[in-house]
Design an enzyme around this catalytic site. Structure first.
Site, PDB file in Angstrom:
ATOM      1  CG  HIS A 129      -1.878  -1.132   1.240  1.00 55.04           C
ATOM      2  ND1 HIS A 129      -3.017  -1.128   0.472  1.00 55.04           N
ATOM      3  CD2 HIS A 129      -1.888  -2.312   1.906  1.00 55.04           C
ATOM      4  CE1 HIS A 129      -3.701  -2.249   0.678  1.00 55.04           C
ATOM      5  NE2 HIS A 129      -3.034  -2.997   1.540  1.00 55.04           N
ATOM      6  CG  HIS A 167      -2.199  -9.615  -4.533  1.00 58.01           C
ATOM      7  ND1 HIS A 167      -2.643 -10.323  -5.649  1.00 58.01           N
ATOM      8  CD2 HIS A 167      -1.981 -10.544  -3.577  1.00 58.01           C
ATOM      9  CE1 HIS A 167      -2.700 -11.604  -5.353  1.00 58.01           C
ATOM     10  NE2 HIS A 167      -2.308 -11.774  -4.115  1.00 58.01           N
ATOM     11  CB  THR A 183       4.008 -17.465  -6.964  1.00 64.90           C
ATOM     12  OG1 THR A 183       5.179 -16.902  -6.359  1.00 64.90           O
ATOM     13  CG2 THR A 183       3.628 -16.616  -8.172  1.00 64.90           C
ATOM     14  CG  HIS A 219     -20.066  -6.108  -1.878  1.00 62.42           C
ATOM     15  ND1 HIS A 219     -18.898  -6.795  -2.099  1.00 62.42           N
ATOM     16  CD2 HIS A 219     -19.703  -4.978  -1.232  1.00 62.42           C
ATOM     17  CE1 HIS A 219     -17.883  -6.109  -1.594  1.00 62.42           C
ATOM     18  NE2 HIS A 219     -18.338  -5.005  -1.070  1.00 62.42           N
ATOM     19  CG  ASN A 226       1.683 -15.155  12.292  1.00 61.52           C
ATOM     20  OD1 ASN A 226       1.602 -13.994  11.922  1.00 61.52           O
ATOM     21  ND2 ASN A 226       2.113 -15.493  13.482  1.00 61.52           N
TER      22      ASN A 226
END
Lengths: 280, 280
Positions: free
Chosen positions: B108, B118, B121, B181, B265
């Protein structure tokens, strides 16, 4: 959507009148802070699965000085659930017809000492009919006094109706408002109830009292904390705390899912999301 | 967790070396902006369902001047899927044993003219074994030139391996990175692929080239835009745009779900969430 019957109309009228009173109370708090913020109301209409009219609602939103962002929505919708969703709703397994009316409120506050809050009550009709709802407090900086006052007021509302309500519904809130992936609660609890059926008058009276209890206690907590000075670190902690609220609503919240699955209004469904949130 | 075989070890080594090169390239961009920001690396260990060691990973995170927040994670995990999850994974329906190694990256950016990105792999082993991955660009302020350059570089990486890859995988990305949505795409696309199986050497070579393509093109796009002046309105638009990223990852992203369902995690899984996001 079929015409409303007497019970459905009475429930809808209550949710709409409660909305009006809550919005007035919140605007009065803004006045007290020298702000002229007011709710903007936006009606929306729903189209049912088959293209026929499916009811709608009114989104109310205020971005104020005390209430950084508050949404108060009422909606009254009906039609037929999509088949795979119908299978998951009580009484809709064999007949997907449904009706739902309710009020839904989420307030994110500018001052980190003032808790965020959520309140929702609703009346559902499938082949069965029931009330559900809840309210919970979400303080970034918790005060035992506020938590105790919030719970005590809800306990009193419950106790007037059934001695088992508060123990059951506060425990239900503890279980429901929980972030399993973080193993932490979303906030400091409140009540959560669902499927109260079989005694319309009694359960409607209880649902009204939940609304009255909210309207009585939350403005008092806001006034108690809204002038507390806060630091930039407090504010950052607030933004980070709000991240949990986002995670809960998008990962777990049934109301969000219900809205997305029944073609609800996206802006109304996502109005619960905070004005600003942080994931450091 | 069982000892790694040659293919699993080769894949893991590649993902870890790619991580190291990407982090160095991103830190070099920070140097160019006069920042001394550097990645902090935090190892974590996974416990399998039965309590035995289940591998782990390393979270890498940098909060810089150009990269407002970037996470680059590698993980190498294995054990047995929970039964209800096993039923949903190819080749695990009857035997829940699994192994997974991969790299996952989300950046970001501070400047609204620089796109978020983003890239992920991975190599999976159940009773079957396959590669998957993807990369997509998420500009709050889109530039056709950047979108074209990003796609062109991925197209070239695909074309060197199979003429059907880019058409199939860019279409897959269009379908996958979609917010039903809102009925809008998450960003401006890229590629998405999964279940590339049956030819380990060829598919591993392709997966390496996807990593190389990313490492070649993204720093160039960043350098092209990072000094562009921006307004407060641009910045607010960026924060609002990031809200879509949050919605996608918590409502739909398979990787997030995979992590939550396999005891990954939490900090690593949620590192993809933006440093700040806004829902006005």
């Amino acid at each position: 959507m079929k015409p409303l019957d007497d019970q459905q109309r009475a429930a809808r009228d209550w949710f709409e009148s409660l909305r009006t009173r809550i919005c007035a109370a919140f605007e009065e708090i803004e006045r007290g802070a020298g702000s002229d913020a007011a709710f903007a109301f936006t009606p929306w209409e729903r189209t049912d699965e088959d293209g026929s009219p499916g009811g709608g609602g009114v989104r109310g939103q205020m971005n104020g000085a005390v209430f950084e962002k508050v949404g108060v929505n009422v909606s009254t919708v009906g039609g037929r659930f999509a088949p795979e969703f119908a299978a998951t709703v009580a009484g809709a397994e064999d007949d997907p017809s449904f009706f739902a009316t309710g009020i839904s409120l989420v307030a994110h506050m500018a001052n980190p000492h003032v808790p965020a809050v959520h309140m929702n009550t609703r009346f559902l009709t499938t082949t069965r009919r029931w009330f559900g709802g809840g309210a919970d407090l979400n303080p970034a900086i918790p005060y035992d006094e506020d938590t105790a006052a919030f719970h005590a007021r809800l306990r009193a509302a419950c106790a007037a109706h059934d001695p088992t309500f508060y123990p059951r519904f506060s425990k239900w809130a503890e279980e429901y408002f929980w972030l399993p992936h973080r193993q932490v609660p979303r906030g400091v609890g409140g009540i959560f109830y669902d499927h109260l059926e079989g005694h319309f008058d009694a359960h409607f009276a209880f649902t009204r009292d939940v609304g009255e209890a909210f309207l009585d206690i939350f403005p008092r907590i806001v006034r108690r904390r809204m002038d507390t000075p806060f630091s930039e670190a407090d504010r950052q902690a607030l933004l980070e705390y709000r991240g949990r609220y986002v995670e809960f609503n998008l990962l777990y919240d049934r109301g969000t899912l219900f809205g997305l699955k029944t073609g609800g209004n996206i802006d109304a469904i996502l109005m619960s999301l905070p004005p600003l949130a942080r994931w450091a």
